[in-house]
Design an enzyme around this catalytic site. Structure first.
Site, PDB file in Angstrom:
ATOM      1  N   ASP A 228      21.259 -11.392-148.078  1.00  0.00           N
ATOM      2  CA  ASP A 228      20.553 -10.706-149.166  1.00  0.00           C
ATOM      3  C   ASP A 228      21.255  -9.379-149.448  1.00  0.00           C
ATOM      4  O   ASP A 228      21.486  -8.587-148.532  1.00  0.00           O
ATOM      5  CB  ASP A 228      19.087 -10.460-148.793  1.00  0.00           C
TER       6      ASP A 228
ATOM      7  N   TYR B  94      21.668  -5.895-152.256  1.00  0.00           N
ATOM      8  CA  TYR B  94      20.813  -4.776-152.660  1.00  0.00           C
ATOM      9  C   TYR B  94      21.409  -4.183-153.934  1.00  0.00           C
ATOM     10  O   TYR B  94      21.657  -2.997-154.008  1.00  0.00           O
ATOM     11  CB  TYR B  94      20.821  -3.757-151.502  1.00  0.00           C
TER      12      TYR B  94
ATOM     13  N   HIS C 260      16.106  -0.043-158.283  1.00  0.00           N
ATOM     14  CA  HIS C 260      15.233  -0.340-157.145  1.00  0.00           C
ATOM     15  C   HIS C 260      15.644   0.508-155.935  1.00  0.00           C
ATOM     16  O   HIS C 260      14.815   1.130-155.287  1.00  0.00           O
ATOM     17  CB  HIS C 260      15.327  -1.833-156.805  1.00  0.00           C
TER      18      HIS C 260
ATOM     19  N   GLU D 118      14.179 -11.349-157.499  1.00  0.00           N
ATOM     20  CA  GLU D 118      15.625 -11.421-157.285  1.00  0.00           C
ATOM     21  C   GLU D 118      16.184 -12.680-157.943  1.00  0.00           C
ATOM     22  O   GLU D 118      15.449 -13.575-158.341  1.00  0.00           O
ATOM     23  CB  GLU D 118      15.962 -11.495-155.779  1.00  0.00           C
TER      24      GLU D 118
ATOM     25  N   ASP E 266      11.998 -12.666-152.441  1.00  0.00           N
ATOM     26  CA  ASP E 266      12.191 -12.272-151.047  1.00  0.00           C
ATOM     27  C   ASP E 266      10.932 -11.530-150.574  1.00  0.00           C
ATOM     28  O   ASP E 266      10.891 -10.299-150.554  1.00  0.00           O
ATOM     29  CB  ASP E 266      13.438 -11.373-150.964  1.00  0.00           C
TER      30      ASP E 266
ATOM     31  N   GLN F  65       8.477  -3.933-141.884  1.00  0.00           N
ATOM     32  CA  GLN F  65       9.845  -3.512-142.235  1.00  0.00           C
ATOM     33  C   GLN F  65      10.102  -2.045-141.907  1.00  0.00           C
ATOM     34  O   GLN F  65      11.129  -1.692-141.333  1.00  0.00           O
ATOM     35  CB  GLN F  65      10.054  -3.763-143.731  1.00  0.00           C
TER      36      GLN F  65
ATOM     37  N   THR G 155      16.360  -6.794-155.031  1.00  0.00           N
ATOM     38  CA  THR G 155      15.339  -6.620-156.062  1.00  0.00           C
ATOM     39  C   THR G 155      15.936  -6.053-157.336  1.00  0.00           C
ATOM     40  O   THR G 155      16.654  -5.048-157.297  1.00  0.00           O
ATOM     41  CB  THR G 155      14.229  -5.688-155.553  1.00  0.00           C
TER      42      THR G 155
HETATM   43 CA    CA Z   1      15.443  -8.398-150.828  1.00  0.00          CA
END
Ligand code: CA
Length: 427
Positions: A126, A128, A133, A200, A232, A239, A359
């Site tokens: 994944d 970014y 975002h 996403e 996601d 987190q 995102t």
């Molecule tokens: Ca993500």
């Protein structure tokens, strides 16, 4: 040699199909789209390979277009073979095609089939790439310095878990995990109270590269089969306690939802755009820069985030749009740059690997792709049309992602649905 960005007869907006539902103005799957996925009819155990056309699925094997049921063999086709397959499907589905007589038996109504994962997913990374975002989230934690200094140079990513990527429509339970609610308190094992979604796109790898052989940016798109929608799901409380120093882990790996249809790069050709950074932004390092990436590295895809609460469902109300954005505006890096960066150290990408973009939020706060942003870190709830409020997701909430491409002079194409409902945590 033709490139995936070339526009050809398969994009001609005047062409209609003998599958009448594909010709409707609002059809997501007109004959110009032809996305690939896997399906089963009731009672079947094996996945079949299909292409969406209107409200039908064309079984490629039954239509005589392939002789196997292995999606990886389709993903692994060389770019010219892929283009030839698209052309053959397009030609056979045209309103004036004689294939009608035989192919009509290879059609299955979409509402009669189960759509699965579009392919068996090997590894999952994944990224970014959504700079708005990254900036908005960074500001929640570091108001004066929201973007880390590496952001403008490195396509940031982490390795996720492929085992918990779920097909659209597969609901999942709210995760439990280690959470520290108060900054100085002791952590506890508890249900996530800050469950979120992330709007996403998924990038499906077609052709692999050999270990030790980086993919130059000019060849990067030869290794990409197509794009999907991708949610996601993220437990922000798990987190935030676990992510330093090694990055996301259990706050992400409980579930991710992928849409059933892979929209090919060929189908996206009319919607390509120049990739350019805004004035004052650094140029990418040379290995992430190239003429074709600059000329048409970006893809114009409109995206929407929709929420349907249990109360809305009970009242027969449709999902409400709570966020929207566009891939080209949201992304700081292109698909080609992600592929090239991922392999610059010699890492081998395999057929069926999935890259999440990260995102994709717009510049405007209302254009956010996650509740974390829409509720400003959970401090200000969003208000829905029926009067309900949300900081984060509650049990029974269904999130659905939508995506589509439009350009004057071309048929609109859509991505289908990417949906799942949050079930209560297991007891
Ligand atoms: Ca993500």
């Amino acid at each position: 040699m033709p490139a995936a960005t070339d526009i050809d007869a398969t994009h001609d907006p005047a062409v209609l199909s003998w599958v009448e539902s594909a010709n409707a103005d609002d059809a997501e799957f007109p004959i110009q789209n032809l996305p690939f996925g896997r399906f089963q009819e009731p009672g079947e155990r094996r996945w079949r390979i299909g292409v969406a056309i209107g409200d039908q699925v064309l079984d490629l094997r039954r239509a005589g277009l392939i002789r196997h049921g292995d999606m990886r063999r389709v993903l692994n086709l060389r770019p010219d073979a892929r283009r030839a397959l698209r052309r053959a499907i397009h030609d056979g589905l045209r309103a004036d095609s004689a294939s009608y007589t035989t192919w009509s038996e290879a059609l299955v109504p979409m509402d009669r089939v189960t759509l699965g994962l579009p392919c068996r997913i090997g590894d999952y990374t994944d990224f970014y790439v959504g700079i708005h975002h990254a900036t908005a989230v960074g500001r929640l934690f570091r108001p004066d310095n929201p973007l880390m200094p590496n952001y403008r140079w490195v396509p940031i990513g982490y390795h996720g878990r492929a085992s918990t990527i779920l097909p659209s429509g597969h609901d999942f339970h709210r995760p439990r995990g280690q959470i520290r609610a108060a900054p100085d308190g002791a952590p506890v094992l508890a249900e996530s109270q800050r469950l979120d979604c992330e709007l996403e796109l998924g990038v499906v790898i077609g052709r692999p590269n050999a270990l030790g052989s980086p993919i130059p940016i000019e060849q990067a798109e030869d290794h990409v089969f197509g794009l999907t929608l991708f949610n996601d799901w993220s437990a922000r409380d798990i987190q935030s306690w676990e992510y330093q120093p090694l990055g996301p882990f259990l706050g992400k790996s409980f579930a991710s939802t992928i849409s059933p249809w892979m929209v090919t790069l060929e189908a996206l050709a009319p919607f390509r755009r120049a990739f350019a950074r805004e004035p004052g932004e650094p140029s990418p390092l040379p290995y992430l820069d190239g003429a074709s990436n600059r000329a048409h590295g970006a893809i114009d895809i409109r995206l929407e985030l929709r929420l349907q609460t249990a109360a809305m469902r009970a009242a027969g109300q449709p999902a409400e749009r709570i966020g929207r954005s566009g891939f080209a505006e949201a992304a700081y890096w292109t698909v080609a740059q992600l592929v090239t960066h991922h392999t610059v150290n010699g890492c081998a990408l395999s057929t069926g690997d999935l890259l999440g973009t990260g995102t994709l939020s717009g510049r405007d706060p209302a254009e956010a792709g996650s509740l974390l942003e829409l509720s400003q870190g959970g401090s200000r709830p969003i208000r829905l049309a029926n009067g309900e409020e949300r900081h984060f997701l509650r049990d029974g909430d269904a999130i659905s992602l939508r995506g589509g491409c439009e350009r004057p002079g071309f048929r609109r194409i859509g991505f289908g649905d990417c949906m799942a409902t949050v079930l209560p945590a297991r007891g």
